[in-house]
Design a protein around this motif. Sequence first.
Motif, PDB file in Angstrom:
ATOM      1  N   THR A  54       0.845  -1.196   0.000  1.00  0.00           N
ATOM      2  CA  THR A  54       0.000   0.000   0.000  1.00  0.00           C
ATOM      3  C   THR A  54       0.878   1.243   0.000  1.00  0.00           C
ATOM      4  OG1 THR A  54      -0.119   0.034   2.414  1.00  0.00           O
ATOM      5  CG2 THR A  54      -1.879  -1.137   1.258  1.00  0.00           C
ATOM      6  N   ILE A  55       0.332   2.329  -0.514  1.00  0.00           N
ATOM      7  CA  ILE A  55       0.973   3.633  -0.424  1.00  0.00           C
ATOM      8  C   ILE A  55      -0.106   4.664  -0.104  1.00  0.00           C
ATOM      9  CG2 ILE A  55       2.958   3.161  -1.907  1.00  0.00           C
ATOM     10  CD1 ILE A  55       1.461   4.497  -4.212  1.00  0.00           C
ATOM     11  N   TYR A  56       0.321   5.791   0.491  1.00  0.00           N
ATOM     12  CA  TYR A  56      -0.622   6.819   0.920  1.00  0.00           C
ATOM     13  C   TYR A  56      -0.123   8.201   0.552  1.00  0.00           C
ATOM     14  CZ  TYR A  56      -2.772   3.203   3.824  1.00  0.00           C
ATOM     15  OH  TYR A  56      -3.406   2.078   4.259  1.00  0.00           O
ATOM     16  N   GLY A  57      -1.063   9.093   0.328  1.00  0.00           N
ATOM     17  CA  GLY A  57      -0.726  10.483   0.164  1.00  0.00           C
ATOM     18  C   GLY A  57      -0.341  11.090   1.511  1.00  0.00           C
ATOM     19  N   ASP A  58       0.496  12.090   1.477  1.00  0.00           N
ATOM     20  CA  ASP A  58       1.012  12.663   2.717  1.00  0.00           C
ATOM     21  C   ASP A  58      -0.096  13.242   3.593  1.00  0.00           C
ATOM     22  OD1 ASP A  58       4.077  13.978   1.226  1.00  0.00           O
ATOM     23  OD2 ASP A  58       3.595  12.002   2.041  1.00  0.00           O
ATOM     24  N   SER A  59      -1.125  13.777   2.989  1.00  0.00           N
ATOM     25  CA  SER A  59      -2.162  14.452   3.761  1.00  0.00           C
ATOM     26  C   SER A  59      -3.066  13.485   4.520  1.00  0.00           C
ATOM     27  CB  SER A  59      -3.017  15.325   2.837  1.00  0.00           C
ATOM     28  OG  SER A  59      -3.666  14.527   1.857  1.00  0.00           O
ATOM     29  N   VAL A  60      -2.995  12.184   4.202  1.00  0.00           N
ATOM     30  CA  VAL A  60      -3.885  11.237   4.861  1.00  0.00           C
ATOM     31  C   VAL A  60      -3.138  10.167   5.653  1.00  0.00           C
ATOM     32  CG1 VAL A  60      -5.578  11.574   3.021  1.00  0.00           C
ATOM     33  CG2 VAL A  60      -4.051   9.584   2.932  1.00  0.00           C
ATOM     34  N   LYS A  61      -1.827  10.182   5.591  1.00  0.00           N
ATOM     35  CA  LYS A  61      -1.040   9.168   6.316  1.00  0.00           C
ATOM     36  C   LYS A  61      -1.367   9.196   7.803  1.00  0.00           C
ATOM     37  CE  LYS A  61       3.005   8.748   3.320  1.00  0.00           C
ATOM     38  NZ  LYS A  61       4.441   9.070   3.151  1.00  0.00           N
ATOM     39  N   GLY A  62      -1.582   8.010   8.350  1.00  0.00           N
ATOM     40  CA  GLY A  62      -1.887   7.904   9.770  1.00  0.00           C
ATOM     41  C   GLY A  62      -3.353   8.080  10.089  1.00  0.00           C
ATOM     42  N   ARG A  63      -4.149   8.521   9.107  1.00  0.00           N
ATOM     43  CA  ARG A  63      -5.581   8.721   9.348  1.00  0.00           C
ATOM     44  C   ARG A  63      -6.436   7.781   8.494  1.00  0.00           C
ATOM     45  NH1 ARG A  63      -7.999  13.399   8.051  1.00  0.00           N
ATOM     46  NH2 ARG A  63      -6.555  13.850   6.322  1.00  0.00           N
ATOM     47  N   PHE A  64      -5.988   7.495   7.292  1.00  0.00           N
ATOM     48  CA  PHE A  64      -6.742   6.655   6.369  1.00  0.00           C
ATOM     49  C   PHE A  64      -6.036   5.308   6.223  1.00  0.00           C
ATOM     50  CE2 PHE A  64      -8.748  10.234   3.574  1.00  0.00           C
ATOM     51  CZ  PHE A  64      -9.227  10.843   4.735  1.00  0.00           C
ATOM     52  N   THR A  65      -6.833   4.267   6.009  1.00  0.00           N
ATOM     53  CA  THR A  65      -6.294   2.935   5.778  1.00  0.00           C
ATOM     54  C   THR A  65      -7.004   2.297   4.596  1.00  0.00           C
ATOM     55  OG1 THR A  65      -5.839   2.635   8.149  1.00  0.00           O
ATOM     56  CG2 THR A  65      -5.865   0.658   6.768  1.00  0.00           C
ATOM     57  N   ILE A  66      -6.213   1.821   3.646  1.00  0.00           N
ATOM     58  CA  ILE A  66      -6.774   1.120   2.491  1.00  0.00           C
ATOM     59  C   ILE A  66      -6.587  -0.377   2.699  1.00  0.00           C
ATOM     60  CG2 ILE A  66      -4.631   1.250   1.134  1.00  0.00           C
ATOM     61  CD1 ILE A  66      -6.404   1.658  -1.362  1.00  0.00           C
ATOM     62  N   SER A  67      -7.589  -1.136   2.313  1.00  0.00           N
ATOM     63  CA  SER A  67      -7.513  -2.594   2.446  1.00  0.00           C
ATOM     64  C   SER A  67      -8.386  -3.206   1.362  1.00  0.00           C
ATOM     65  CB  SER A  67      -7.995  -3.035   3.828  1.00  0.00           C
ATOM     66  OG  SER A  67      -9.356  -2.697   4.026  1.00  0.00           O
ATOM     67  N   ARG A  68      -8.241  -4.515   1.189  1.00  0.00           N
ATOM     68  CA  ARG A  68      -9.097  -5.155   0.186  1.00  0.00           C
ATOM     69  C   ARG A  68      -9.530  -6.526   0.667  1.00  0.00           C
ATOM     70  NH1 ARG A  68      -6.278  -4.787  -5.240  1.00  0.00           N
ATOM     71  NH2 ARG A  68      -8.253  -5.738  -5.924  1.00  0.00           N
ATOM     72  N   ASP A  69     -10.719  -6.881   0.246  1.00  0.00           N
ATOM     73  CA  ASP A  69     -11.283  -8.197   0.513  1.00  0.00           C
ATOM     74  C   ASP A  69     -11.496  -8.843  -0.853  1.00  0.00           C
ATOM     75  OD1 ASP A  69     -12.818 -10.425   1.047  1.00  0.00           O
ATOM     76  OD2 ASP A  69     -14.073  -9.445   2.535  1.00  0.00           O
ATOM     77  N   ASN A  70     -10.541  -9.644  -1.250  1.00  0.00           N
ATOM     78  CA  ASN A  70     -10.602 -10.199  -2.604  1.00  0.00           C
ATOM     79  C   ASN A  70     -11.724 -11.214  -2.768  1.00  0.00           C
ATOM     80  OD1 ASN A  70      -8.584  -8.639  -3.755  1.00  0.00           O
ATOM     81  ND2 ASN A  70      -6.975  -9.996  -3.014  1.00  0.00           N
ATOM     82  N   ALA A  71     -12.161 -11.804  -1.685  1.00  0.00           N
ATOM     83  CA  ALA A  71     -13.286 -12.738  -1.768  1.00  0.00           C
ATOM     84  C   ALA A  71     -14.572 -11.999  -2.155  1.00  0.00           C
ATOM     85  CB  ALA A  71     -13.470 -13.458  -0.449  1.00  0.00           C
ATOM     86  N   LYS A  72     -14.625 -10.722  -1.803  1.00  0.00           N
ATOM     87  CA  LYS A  72     -15.813  -9.912  -2.100  1.00  0.00           C
ATOM     88  C   LYS A  72     -15.557  -8.909  -3.217  1.00  0.00           C
ATOM     89  CE  LYS A  72     -17.638 -10.237   2.612  1.00  0.00           C
ATOM     90  NZ  LYS A  72     -18.078  -9.470   3.810  1.00  0.00           N
ATOM     91  N   ASN A  73     -14.352  -8.956  -3.784  1.00  0.00           N
ATOM     92  CA  ASN A  73     -13.998  -8.020  -4.872  1.00  0.00           C
ATOM     93  C   ASN A  73     -14.174  -6.563  -4.454  1.00  0.00           C
ATOM     94  OD1 ASN A  73     -13.394 -10.062  -6.819  1.00  0.00           O
ATOM     95  ND2 ASN A  73     -15.593 -10.371  -7.091  1.00  0.00           N
ATOM     96  N   THR A  74     -13.813  -6.251  -3.235  1.00  0.00           N
ATOM     97  CA  THR A  74     -13.956  -4.886  -2.752  1.00  0.00           C
ATOM     98  C   THR A  74     -12.633  -4.338  -2.209  1.00  0.00           C
ATOM     99  OG1 THR A  74     -14.649  -5.623  -0.567  1.00  0.00           O
ATOM    100  CG2 THR A  74     -16.390  -5.140  -2.165  1.00  0.00           C
ATOM    101  N   VAL A  75     -12.479  -3.045  -2.374  1.00  0.00           N
ATOM    102  CA  VAL A  75     -11.365  -2.303  -1.788  1.00  0.00           C
ATOM    103  C   VAL A  75     -11.984  -1.243  -0.888  1.00  0.00           C
ATOM    104  CG1 VAL A  75      -9.428  -0.779  -2.226  1.00  0.00           C
ATOM    105  CG2 VAL A  75      -9.836  -2.745  -3.726  1.00  0.00           C
ATOM    106  N   ASN A  76     -11.553  -1.204   0.350  1.00  0.00           N
ATOM    107  CA  ASN A  76     -12.126  -0.287   1.327  1.00  0.00           C
ATOM    108  C   ASN A  76     -11.151   0.815   1.683  1.00  0.00           C
ATOM    109  OD1 ASN A  76     -14.554  -1.867   1.701  1.00  0.00           O
ATOM    110  ND2 ASN A  76     -13.264  -3.334   2.780  1.00  0.00           N
TER     111      ASN A  76
END
Length: 120
Positions: A54-76
């Motif tokens: 994963t990578i993050y923009g500087d303005s959201v680091k530490g506040r936002f989290t990206i993840s994915r559930d490949n069984a459900k074909n979703t990225v959160n």
Amino acid sequence: QVQLGESGGGLVQAGGSIRLSCVAFPRIPVGWFRQAPGKEREFVAAISWSGSSTIYGDSVKGRFTISRDNAKNTVNLQMNSLKAEDTAIYYCAGKSIDQLSNKAEDYDYWGQGTQVTVSL
């Protein structure tokens, strides 16, 4: 045929949290971008095909989290400690090549966007 679609936007108070979801089919690397009125599109976060990188923009680091559930074909995108400046339309985007990027021009597919408004 690649399918991308965002959901989960809405109105939230400053300091609060909200979670966005992106249906991404088939399994491809996905990034989140946002665009506020009168501003350029801004990179938020990206996740690899497997979810291991994963990578993050500087303005959201530490506040936002990206993840994915490949069984459900979703990225959160879990967004915490929201600020007024996080108000924007949020887009998920997909890449054909499994190489993380923070550049909008590297993404081949785009969702229609979902509005997030953070009130004071």
